[in-house]
Design a protein around this motif. Sequence first.
Motif, PDB file in Angstrom:
ATOM      1  N   HIS A 559       1.187  -0.717   0.217  1.00 51.02           N
ATOM      2  CA  HIS A 559      -0.262   0.279   0.030  1.00 51.02           C
ATOM      3  C   HIS A 559       1.189   1.611   0.266  1.00 51.02           C
ATOM      4  N   PRO A 560       0.426   2.190  -0.126  1.00 52.75           N
ATOM      5  CA  PRO A 560       1.292   3.364  -0.407  1.00 52.75           C
ATOM      6  C   PRO A 560       1.395   4.127   0.477  1.00 52.75           C
ATOM      7  N   PRO A 561       3.137   4.829   1.015  1.00 49.13           N
ATOM      8  CA  PRO A 561       3.503   4.896   2.483  1.00 49.13           C
ATOM      9  C   PRO A 561       2.242   5.809   3.118  1.00 49.13           C
ATOM     10  N   ASP A 562       2.103   6.669   2.640  1.00 52.08           N
ATOM     11  CA  ASP A 562       0.902   7.541   3.179  1.00 52.08           C
ATOM     12  C   ASP A 562      -0.281   6.814   3.786  1.00 52.08           C
ATOM     13  N   VAL A 591      -3.909  -0.563  -3.997  1.00 51.15           N
ATOM     14  CA  VAL A 591      -2.752  -0.695  -3.726  1.00 51.15           C
ATOM     15  C   VAL A 591      -1.371  -0.282  -4.306  1.00 51.15           C
ATOM     16  N   ILE A 592      -0.053   0.203  -4.299  1.00 51.91           N
ATOM     17  CA  ILE A 592       0.790   0.558  -4.731  1.00 51.91           C
ATOM     18  C   ILE A 592       1.476   0.231  -6.128  1.00 51.91           C
ATOM     19  N   HIS A 593       1.256   0.301  -7.111  1.00 49.40           N
ATOM     20  CA  HIS A 593       1.922  -0.436  -8.222  1.00 49.40           C
ATOM     21  C   HIS A 593       2.850   0.169  -8.474  1.00 49.40           C
ATOM     22  N   ARG A 594       3.889  -0.904  -9.218  1.00 55.76           N
ATOM     23  CA  ARG A 594       5.153  -0.501  -9.239  1.00 55.76           C
ATOM     24  C   ARG A 594       5.830   1.242  -9.880  1.00 55.76           C
ATOM     25  N   ASP A 595       4.803   1.311 -11.013  1.00 53.02           N
ATOM     26  CA  ASP A 595       4.695   2.782 -11.395  1.00 53.02           C
ATOM     27  C   ASP A 595       4.360   3.588 -10.962  1.00 53.02           C
ATOM     28  N   GLY A 596       3.962   3.327  -9.650  1.00 53.13           N
ATOM     29  CA  GLY A 596       3.434   4.524  -8.779  1.00 53.13           C
ATOM     30  C   GLY A 596       2.057   4.750  -9.272  1.00 53.13           C
ATOM     31  N   ARG A 597       1.111   4.661  -9.592  1.00 52.18           N
ATOM     32  CA  ARG A 597      -0.410   4.349 -10.022  1.00 52.18           C
ATOM     33  C   ARG A 597      -0.882   3.646  -8.186  1.00 52.18           C
ATOM     34  N   ARG A 598      -1.986   4.516  -7.951  1.00 53.76           N
ATOM     35  CA  ARG A 598      -3.102   3.793  -6.836  1.00 53.76           C
ATOM     36  C   ARG A 598      -4.030   3.380  -7.580  1.00 53.76           C
ATOM     37  N   ILE A 599      -4.149   1.762  -7.008  1.00 58.82           N
ATOM     38  CA  ILE A 599      -5.132   1.571  -7.829  1.00 58.82           C
ATOM     39  C   ILE A 599      -6.435   0.766  -6.328  1.00 58.82           C
ATOM     40  N   PRO A 600      -7.299   0.914  -6.427  1.00 58.10           N
ATOM     41  CA  PRO A 600      -8.580   0.938  -5.584  1.00 58.10           C
ATOM     42  C   PRO A 600      -8.557  -0.574  -5.719  1.00 58.10           C
ATOM     43  N   VAL A 601      -8.472  -1.115  -4.000  1.00 58.19           N
ATOM     44  CA  VAL A 601      -9.079  -2.386  -4.261  1.00 58.19           C
ATOM     45  C   VAL A 601      -9.948  -2.797  -2.977  1.00 58.19           C
ATOM     46  N   GLU A 602     -11.026  -4.000  -3.041  1.00 63.70           N
ATOM     47  CA  GLU A 602     -11.800  -4.246  -2.408  1.00 63.70           C
ATOM     48  C   GLU A 602     -11.072  -5.559  -1.671  1.00 63.70           C
ATOM     49  N   VAL A 603     -11.070  -5.679  -0.576  1.00 70.20           N
ATOM     50  CA  VAL A 603     -10.044  -6.648   0.490  1.00 70.20           C
ATOM     51  C   VAL A 603     -10.789  -7.901   1.464  1.00 70.20           C
ATOM     52  N   ILE A 604     -10.550  -8.981   1.090  1.00 74.41           N
ATOM     53  CA  ILE A 604     -11.995 -10.301   2.077  1.00 74.41           C
ATOM     54  C   ILE A 604     -10.390 -10.593   2.183  1.00 74.41           C
ATOM     55  N   THR A 605     -10.465 -11.634   3.508  1.00 77.88           N
ATOM     56  CA  THR A 605      -9.378 -12.154   4.534  1.00 77.88           C
ATOM     57  C   THR A 605     -10.234 -13.280   5.384  1.00 77.88           C
ATOM     58  N   GLN A 606      -9.798 -14.118   4.983  1.00 77.63           N
ATOM     59  CA  GLN A 606     -10.229 -15.235   5.866  1.00 77.63           C
ATOM     60  C   GLN A 606      -8.892 -16.195   7.036  1.00 77.63           C
TER      61      GLN A 606
END
Length: 1008
Positions: A559-562, A591-606
């Motif tokens: 994830h992005p550092p900030d 989620v931070i992409h290698r090229d710097g893009r910020r990608i919104p994601v939805e996370v489900i944890t089990q």
Amino acid sequence: MASPAPQPPSNLSIVLRTMPLFLPLMGIVLLITLYIYSGDKALHLSEIRSAAMQTMSDKQQCLSGQTESIIRDLRFLAELPAVAPLLGSPCQETQDHLTEALVSFSNAKAMYDQIRYLDTSGMEVLRINHEPGNRAKPVPPQQLQDKSERYYFSSTIQLDSSEIYVSPFDLNIENGSIELPLKPMLRFARKITENDTVLGIAVLNFLGKPLLDRFTGHGIPHHHHMMLLNKDGYYLTGAPGGNNWGFMFPGTERDITFSMHHPEEWKTIRTQNEGQFLSSRGLFTFKRLYAFEQLDGAVTDDYYWIMTSMIPAQELKGMLPSRTGYLLLVSFMGCLIFVGTLAFTSRRVQKRHAHIELEHLAEQLQEANTQLHENQRKLQALLSNLPGMAYRCLNTPEWPMEFVSSGCVQLTGYEPRELLKDTGALNYSELIVREDRDWVWQQVQEELANHRQFSIRYRITNKTGDLLHVHEQGCGVYDEAGQLVALEGFIMDITGQVLSQQAIRESEVRFRSLFEGAPDAIFLAEAESGIIIGANRKASKLTGRPLGEMLGEHVTSLHPPDTEEDTSNKFLAQRTEAERFETSVPTEFQVIHRDGRRIPVEVITQYMKLDDKVLMYGIFRDITKRKEAEAEIMAKTRLLETVMSTVPAYMYMKNRDLTYRFANTYALRHFHMTPEQVNGISDEDLFPAEMARRFQIEDRNIISRAQPVINKEEELQLPDGTIIPVLTNKVPLINARGETDGIVCVSIDRSEQKKAEKRNMELQNQLQNSQKLETLGTLAGGIAHEFNNILTPVIGFTEIALDSVPDDSTTRKDLETVLSGAKRAKKLVSQMLTFSRKEPPQLIRQKLQPVIRNAVHFLKPSIPRTVRLEVQIAEFNDTVTCDANQIQQVILNLCTNAWQAMEKQPKGILSITLEKIQADEIAPSSAQTPEPDRAYARMSIDDTGTGMAKEELYRIFDPFYTTKEVGKGTGLGLPVVYGIIQAHKGWIDVQSVKDRGTTVYVYLPLDT
């Protein structure tokens, strides 16, 4: 004068003083002994019960395995190419060849007493007899018999060609008398046909004695009395005094049943499929055997036997722990305690220390006796339940056995005496699979040469021919001079373990395929530390980073550092929630992409456990498109709020009780009210009584029917008395449960440019519907064309493969299944292409009556008999500009949906009606406003089927939505119908009530 010295206490006084101490101790000993005896008895009884149930299971497998091969043999004999000519138009050469083949077959299958072919009159055409110990031989033609009166002939000749007759298990009868010696017999018969013509039947007489011998043979624990009963309780084997088959000897001393010996026990056994119970007569274990329940086509008609195991009460008592031993132990302990307490009392002052040691010795002795008994019980249980065979053998390649434990019966099927070198003729090496023998010898010799224990796995074949995987562990036995004299060890069956390991490996492969093939990114991390230990290909694609680079990092590195603090808090919250509920709720991250893009994601944890480690299984779904859609929706929402506050229309909402809860700025301004004043008032507070009553009646209908009122022209009276014409739209407010909470109303002042605005609204609605259908049609058409390109080689090559495969090949059935599925998919493609309207309709002016009659003609053969078809077609000369094929497709689709909704009902009515109707006769609640002064043709399809709920009714025209079972509907039928009618400038109204039926109205404009 000094007092006399005290006299020593008498023996009686010492004994009386001893009793208060002796009696409580003796009571405790009795209670402890009783408790130990009860537990020991319960444990022994549980082991005896388990052994009896295991015997039931083993014998069930023993008896059930024979029948499948018999059915295969019968089908083989019935389908021999020479059988049809033998029964239809026999010739001597054909009969001789068939007789020779059957004699060879009978010699190879010694379990069949007779093989017979009977013609349709019941006369034997060919019979092969096989007496035990002799060679099979055909019966001369002059000795062939008429079997038309025999029950197996009359029963078999009435069956379908695919069915098989199985006779009751009884004794063979020859010339009206029971054959001696007794010959248990099962008869299997099947009808022989050619081109749907019955030629006769084939009959196999199966000798039941080998089957019963396998039931009563080895593997039965000592004390178990095994019995096999028919469903009426007659003994097939195991009867006292050998009086089996009592139903074959009615009225004689052999006419006995299980209920005569055990009446109370039979009441329980006859009413249950299986069970185990104790009675005054002993321990009974029973189970029903449905020997033919898995045979396709077998006519068994409640055909079962009852397998019963009995341990008589006296023998069961001898198998349980003896009370005498415990009584002796209690007596011995009582004597010790009494002596100890007596000594303690008499020498309490002088020898206190000696008394304490004696008491301690008594306790140790009690514990030692208890422990000794427990060790004896454990040793006995271990020896009787070891899943394998202990042995001692000589170190030669033949492995001659000097000792084997009783576990050899369960492992190999052979009794100990069959494997011992002095009493048996079988060496253990003969059980080892030939390919493993040399390898086993070499492995053992290598370990013995180094004086080490050996532990090896190999394969053996048991007495019944089954292949088993075994594990052997042993060592060499040496004399005082260090010379090897024998081998000792233990062999156990690990077939289940080997198969389980194979299944686990296959499961791991499947899991890896699912893991790598998942449509979302998946990360595996340690639950405690959050360190990433695994990820799939989608994870690398999501982050733009190779897998090796992510492994070993903390999940926050994704994830992005900030956002580290926010990400850590969310991670801890998801971990806590997953610990409590195993699965967390979806949570949004970046989620931070290698090229710097910020990608919104939805996370489900089990949470999951793997190799004693607690892991977190995170599914990351890219929601970039969803976020863009949400942003667009928010923009539209803000626009809608702005429009509602500025649009020149009366907009308001009412609760279910018809009180106002909202009005827009335009309405508040014209009624001189504030938002607080309008909240909670009703129509009586705003309008004249008659107008308010009319509004409330209409609003109640909307709420009760959950159907909107669209574009209704009516009048509205303002507070100053001005009456204005308005165009009103009222829509029910449906909550998530499908219930109506209230209504929303929009009334537009139509005083000026009324007609122009009305026409503009209709054009706007048509444009929106057209754009929606065009979008869905383009999508469906693209998918259909691509899918059709895939199906074309599948169908083509499958048909080519079918031409090169024999008709009786199992591969042909598989290919036919593939072809059937591919053609069904092609039909789906055709529906999708129709929906996408890639081919324009061929519109010509024509009358609807012939089109409907042709559709009904095609429809009738597919309608079930339980559905009555009613057709009412009005005669009028007006024509409709339409495509006849597409109109017929509309009728067929709607009628198919209708009769499928009634196919599970005992009776149903399907009505098809055509009538001419004027625009002013169409209900105001119709889905579309008709053109004034225009005539329409209305087709109605009505059924009395299951109907639809409100929430289903709103979605019926959505592509791929269906309420039918899987495999019965594609979800394209009604969207195709909707598209066709729209292309014909018509519309559809649907009325439906759950469990009361559905009516579909189709409106088409008549030519002017």
